[in-house]
Design a protein around this motif. Structure first.
Motif, PDB file in Angstrom:
ATOM      1  N   ARG A  95      -1.284   1.113   5.757  1.00 28.56           N
ATOM      2  CA  ARG A  95      -1.965  -0.181   5.931  1.00 28.56           C
ATOM      3  C   ARG A  95      -0.939  -1.315   5.941  1.00 28.56           C
ATOM      4  NH1 ARG A  95      -3.758  -4.292   2.564  1.00 28.56           N
ATOM      5  NH2 ARG A  95      -2.974  -3.182   0.711  1.00 28.56           N
ATOM      6  N   ARG A  96      -1.183  -2.262   6.822  1.00 28.81           N
ATOM      7  CA  ARG A  96      -0.362  -3.475   6.850  1.00 28.81           C
ATOM      8  C   ARG A  96      -1.182  -4.647   6.347  1.00 28.81           C
ATOM      9  NH1 ARG A  96       0.086  -7.828  10.297  1.00 28.81           N
ATOM     10  NH2 ARG A  96       2.152  -8.836  10.415  1.00 28.81           N
ATOM     11  N   ASP A  97      -0.638  -5.372   5.376  1.00 31.80           N
ATOM     12  CA  ASP A  97      -1.312  -6.561   4.883  1.00 31.80           C
ATOM     13  C   ASP A  97      -1.024  -7.709   5.851  1.00 31.80           C
ATOM     14  OD1 ASP A  97      -2.693  -8.137   2.721  1.00 31.80           O
ATOM     15  OD2 ASP A  97      -0.762  -9.198   2.774  1.00 31.80           O
ATOM     16  N   PRO A  98      -2.045  -8.256   6.513  1.00 31.16           N
ATOM     17  CA  PRO A  98      -1.803  -9.279   7.543  1.00 31.16           C
ATOM     18  C   PRO A  98      -1.200 -10.562   6.994  1.00 31.16           C
ATOM     19  CG  PRO A  98      -4.153  -9.046   7.108  1.00 31.16           C
ATOM     20  CD  PRO A  98      -3.478  -7.943   6.367  1.00 31.16           C
ATOM     21  N   ALA A  99      -1.461 -10.879   5.725  1.00 37.73           N
ATOM     22  CA  ALA A  99      -0.952 -12.129   5.148  1.00 37.73           C
ATOM     23  C   ALA A  99       0.551 -12.056   4.884  1.00 37.73           C
ATOM     24  CB  ALA A  99      -1.702 -12.447   3.856  1.00 37.73           C
TER      25      ALA A  99
ATOM     26  N   PHE B 227       1.645  -0.617   3.133  1.00 33.95           N
ATOM     27  CA  PHE B 227       1.278   0.176   1.959  1.00 33.95           C
ATOM     28  C   PHE B 227       0.789   1.547   2.413  1.00 33.95           C
ATOM     29  CE2 PHE B 227       0.775  -4.241   0.751  1.00 33.95           C
ATOM     30  CZ  PHE B 227       1.366  -4.289  -0.512  1.00 33.95           C
ATOM     31  N   LEU B 228       1.096   2.560   1.633  1.00 37.18           N
ATOM     32  CA  LEU B 228       0.714   3.941   1.953  1.00 37.18           C
ATOM     33  C   LEU B 228      -0.192   4.502   0.866  1.00 37.18           C
ATOM     34  CD1 LEU B 228       2.986   6.715   3.396  1.00 37.18           C
ATOM     35  CD2 LEU B 228       1.529   7.219   1.434  1.00 37.18           C
ATOM     36  N   LYS B 229      -1.296   5.109   1.292  1.00 42.92           N
ATOM     37  CA  LYS B 229      -2.228   5.767   0.374  1.00 42.92           C
ATOM     38  C   LYS B 229      -2.184   7.274   0.633  1.00 42.92           C
ATOM     39  CE  LYS B 229      -6.390   4.074  -0.271  1.00 42.92           C
ATOM     40  NZ  LYS B 229      -7.853   3.768  -0.080  1.00 42.92           N
ATOM     41  N   ASP B 230      -1.753   8.041  -0.357  1.00 43.39           N
ATOM     42  CA  ASP B 230      -1.640   9.493  -0.211  1.00 43.39           C
ATOM     43  C   ASP B 230      -2.990  10.153  -0.469  1.00 43.39           C
ATOM     44  OD1 ASP B 230      -0.540  12.094  -0.010  1.00 43.39           O
ATOM     45  OD2 ASP B 230      -0.385  12.184  -2.195  1.00 43.39           O
ATOM     46  N   LEU B 231      -3.504  10.875   0.545  1.00 43.64           N
ATOM     47  CA  LEU B 231      -4.797  11.556   0.446  1.00 43.64           C
ATOM     48  C   LEU B 231      -4.648  13.074   0.520  1.00 43.64           C
ATOM     49  CD1 LEU B 231      -6.721   9.238   2.948  1.00 43.64           C
ATOM     50  CD2 LEU B 231      -6.713   9.073   0.448  1.00 43.64           C
TER      51      LEU B 231
ATOM     52  N   THR C  17       6.131  11.747   0.378  1.00 41.75           N
ATOM     53  CA  THR C  17       7.299  11.084  -0.203  1.00 41.75           C
ATOM     54  C   THR C  17       7.704   9.906   0.678  1.00 41.75           C
ATOM     55  OG1 THR C  17       8.828  12.573   0.952  1.00 41.75           O
ATOM     56  CG2 THR C  17       8.177  13.176  -1.298  1.00 41.75           C
ATOM     57  N   ILE C  18       8.310   8.910   0.043  1.00 35.12           N
ATOM     58  CA  ILE C  18       8.902   7.765   0.745  1.00 35.12           C
ATOM     59  C   ILE C  18      10.362   7.700   0.340  1.00 35.12           C
ATOM     60  CG2 ILE C  18       8.890   5.273   1.077  1.00 35.12           C
ATOM     61  CD1 ILE C  18       5.923   5.244   0.464  1.00 35.12           C
ATOM     62  N   ASN C  19      11.246   7.931   1.291  1.00 39.92           N
ATOM     63  CA  ASN C  19      12.685   7.976   1.013  1.00 39.92           C
ATOM     64  C   ASN C  19      13.017   8.925  -0.141  1.00 39.92           C
ATOM     65  OD1 ASN C  19      13.259   6.162   3.094  1.00 39.92           O
ATOM     66  ND2 ASN C  19      13.071   4.372   1.750  1.00 39.92           N
TER      67      ASN C  19
ATOM     68  N   ALA D 187       1.102   2.761  -2.407  1.00 42.07           N
ATOM     69  CA  ALA D 187       2.524   2.562  -2.705  1.00 42.07           C
ATOM     70  C   ALA D 187       3.128   1.706  -1.611  1.00 42.07           C
ATOM     71  CB  ALA D 187       3.242   3.903  -2.788  1.00 42.07           C
ATOM     72  N   PRO D 188       3.971   0.732  -1.986  1.00 43.45           N
ATOM     73  CA  PRO D 188       4.602  -0.105  -0.950  1.00 43.45           C
ATOM     74  C   PRO D 188       5.588   0.698  -0.104  1.00 43.45           C
ATOM     75  CG  PRO D 188       5.547  -0.569  -3.108  1.00 43.45           C
ATOM     76  CD  PRO D 188       4.385   0.350  -3.340  1.00 43.45           C
ATOM     77  N   VAL D 189       5.662   0.367   1.172  1.00 47.67           N
ATOM     78  CA  VAL D 189       6.565   1.039   2.103  1.00 47.67           C
ATOM     79  C   VAL D 189       7.632   0.047   2.544  1.00 47.67           C
ATOM     80  CG1 VAL D 189       6.762   2.278   4.287  1.00 47.67           C
ATOM     81  CG2 VAL D 189       4.688   2.509   2.904  1.00 47.67           C
ATOM     82  N   PRO D 190       8.921   0.370   2.371  1.00 44.56           N
ATOM     83  CA  PRO D 190       9.983  -0.534   2.831  1.00 44.56           C
ATOM     84  C   PRO D 190       9.930  -0.734   4.342  1.00 44.56           C
ATOM     85  CG  PRO D 190      10.851   1.188   1.374  1.00 44.56           C
ATOM     86  CD  PRO D 190       9.443   1.574   1.713  1.00 44.56           C
ATOM     87  N   GLU D 191      10.637  -1.725   4.825  1.00 46.18           N
ATOM     88  CA  GLU D 191      10.637  -2.010   6.262  1.00 46.18           C
ATOM     89  C   GLU D 191      11.239  -0.866   7.061  1.00 46.18           C
ATOM     90  OE1 GLU D 191      12.600  -5.725   6.815  1.00 46.18           O
ATOM     91  OE2 GLU D 191      10.806  -6.894   6.330  1.00 46.18           O
TER      92      GLU D 191
END
Length: 303
Positions: free
Chosen positions: A236-240, A245-249, A255-257, A279-283
């Motif tokens: 998901r991208r927060d438009p503001a 952000f990543l939601k693990d289902l 994993t992220i990095n 969880a936040p995802v880096p650029e």
């Protein structure tokens, strides 16, 4: 409390017979010989896996012996051939140089039933003898339903979706570090699955990534092993703020990095619930799905 026994549990002998049949159905003929699939990933329902876990090494041992015997039987010349009255019809089958490699795992799909056996096999090329090194040029999914019926599906890799394909450029010439989103895209994701090297442009505020299926919508559909869930994660991208952000289902994790993402799923009284954990995802990030497929993510602001 003990769970009730499955009406049609998968037996060890049936698993061995399915592996042998899978090998026979997946032979790859060349001009002077035929190659047999060498790497087998066998997936069982959780109940069957729990019941057979203690004898898995014995199943693997006897399956390897059965594969050797089947190769010998298929290569045995007929009487007419031995008397030189007929030419051999099919190329001789070459057993894999590195031997048979069989793993038996739990099937994490929600819609799998007790007694079902799913097998994915690969050709192991002589130049790449390590486990899992064989390119998945042919996948043969074998499934036994209800203990009575068996169906076989030869599933070659499908043609890449035009939306995700990088046209006209060899995979080796597309390093992830140079991935640049198209105008209007929020991010670009590069990855390689059974269908080859692909690029996906994220043009929506939220996407679903996984293997997909009849009852599972995915924006980015992966052609890979059942270790990856049908709906593995949501991005998901927060438009503001522009933050991702990543939601693990998934069942087997994301994993992220290299860091494990906390699962958003919990089971309460046998029911699956979403705790809405993100969880936040880096650029720029490398996202791993069950350590099977890895996605190279880059946001538009990092380009």
């Amino acid at each position: 409390m003990d769970r009730p026994a499955a009406a049609n549990p998968a037996t060890a002998r049936e698993i061995i017979l399915e592996i042998v049949r899978n090998m026979r159905e997946g032979l790859e003929p060349l001009h002077y010989s035929s190659l047999a699939p060498a790497i087998f990933h066998v997936y069982l329902h959780a109940d069957d896996m729990e019941r057979l876990r203690g004898i898995v090494p014995r199943i693997v041992e006897e399956a390897s012996r059965a594969l050797d015997a089947e190769i010998e039987s298929l290569n045995r010349a007929s009487l007419a051939e031995r008397l030189k009255l007929a030419r051999r019809g099919e190329p001789r089958i070459s057993p894999p140089d590195g031997g048979w490699r069989i793993t038996i795992l739990e099937n994490t799909d929600d819609d799998v039933e007790p007694g079902e056996i799913a097998i994915y096999s690969e050709l192991a090329l002589p130049a790449k003898p390590d486990f899992g090194a064989g390119a998945m040029t042919k996948r043969i999914a074998t499934r036994r339903l209800g203990g009575t019926q068996t169906s076989y599906d030869k599933a070659p890799a499908a043609a890449p979706d035009p939306q995700t394909e990088v046209s006209g450029v060899a995979p080796s010439a597309i390093p992830a570090s140079t991935a640049i989103p198209d105008p209007g895209a929020f991010a670009v994701i590069e990855y390689e699955d059974a269908g080859g090297r692909k690029r996906f442009q994220m043009t929506k505020e939220q996407i679903v990534v996984g293997r997909g299926g009849r009852d599972y919508w995915t924006d980015l559909k992966l052609e890979t092993l059942p270790d990856v869930s049908r709906e593995h994660f949501r991005l998901r991208r927060d438009p503001a703020s522009g933050q991702f952000f990543l939601k693990d289902l998934s069942r087997l994790g994301t994993t992220i990095n290299g860091d494990k993402v906390p699962s958003s799923i919990e089971f309460v009284d046998g029911e699956k619930r979403d705790r809405n954990v993100e969880a936040p995802v880096p650029e720029k990030a490398r996202i791993g799905l069950a350590n099977v497929v890895f996605l190279e993510f880059r946001s538009a602001s990092n380009s």
